[in-house]
Design an enzyme around this catalytic site. Sequence first.
Site, PDB file in Angstrom:
ATOM      1  CB  CYS A 183      14.103   0.449  43.049  1.00 38.05           C
ATOM      2  SG  CYS A 183      13.422   1.536  44.214  1.00 38.05           S
ATOM      3  CB  CYS A 319       9.508 -16.022  39.849  1.00 40.21           C
ATOM      4  SG  CYS A 319       9.997 -14.126  40.405  1.00 40.21           S
TER       5      CYS A 319
END
Lengths: 356, 84
Positions: A183, A319
């Site tokens: 999540c 990222c």
Amino acid sequence: MSYSGRYIRQTKLLSFGIDNQSKLSANKILIVGLGGLGLPIAQYLNAMGIGTLGLMDQDVVELHNLQRQILYSEDDIGKSKLKVVKEKLQGQNSNTVFKCYDTFLTKANALAIIKEFDVVVDATDNFAARYLINDACVILEKPFVYGALHGFEGQVSVFNYKKGPTYRCLFPEMPSIDEIPNCDDNGVLGVLPGIIGTLQALEVVKVITGVGEVLSGKLLLYDGLTQATQKMNFPANAINQNIKMLQDDYGFTGCEIIPTIHPEDFLALTNRETIILIDVRNPEEFDANHLDGAVNIPLSELTNAIDKIDFDKDVYLLCQSGKRSRIALNQLLAERPKSSIYHISGGMNEMASLCL
Amino acid sequence: MTILLFGVTKDIVGSPSLSIPTASITGRSVPKTVKDLRIFLGKAYPELSKLSSLAVAVNNSYAQDDQKINSYDEIALIPPVSGG
């Protein structure tokens, strides 16, 4: 507060009655995890008159919990989840006995803790904990009520109920950490854990009382986008019911111990000159946009470039979504286990919404 | 044959369901069993074949790899999900 008056709305139900209310008050339920799933489970079971509630979590309340963990308020930020929940639930029902475990479930404590309870509720957020709960429950012959989320979807089932199928009968092998996003990386709409958690609470009541049909040998699939539900039947596999001891290793024991920093906390860091920020995206992505001071080492080149990284400094990995940075974290920790390395959850996606 | 996709399989394929041919017009082989289907999908979507555990349901029941499938079957790909 009279017992019969307090629970009269459920004891007057013909198929529930006083006998089943007594069963609730005689049972001990362990809820592992006090997050999006765990809170509605704890609140409803406590309201309905469960005798003993075991509560387990070691996190503190954070701002980004509040959109789905609706027992917590802004004043609770920074406080121990366990303490906040215990206080609020005590106010909700003073008859309940609370057993609080200020820890995460680990291989070392799982059997001793679970042994004390009649039913275990899996309200965790990671595979390591789910497989550990499964194996411990199989060993101790305890039923466990499972719920899990992915995006707008949820899964619910009851495993190991009266020698019924286990979690491993459905998913024999634990996925590796980079296969399926959690999540943190994937996001979850606030109301979804409330729906799935309350379905789990209902299954707990059915397991304890025998009312209705327990979701054993069936996986309930819920899709919030279409409000469609499906049930898949699945059989027990004897191999998975014969677990006699826990595995040597469950990999990472949870999101909890993965050194993660949220973008807003990263941006608030004041010691920028003494850290290294590595952006592990591809050069094209890096060229399109990146944070000041970030060094670009694409994930595919990271292990070859490891000697160029100064591990005396705190290393932060970034990222696009938080998925690759987490893989990068594992790669670097495997090589430099004692270094201070963190991955930035949510990646540039979340960073952009904060910077702009 | 329509395949319903759940969890990460939906993300990998990029849609909630997938249609695959059941009759071969071009001479290419079509999946006749659950195992064939896994191989077929793994070629089209290599990320699917990387999943350690992926349950396949045929007509709402968990299916073993040797189970035969045909165009009337309702098939679903069900991976584990971890969120809480």
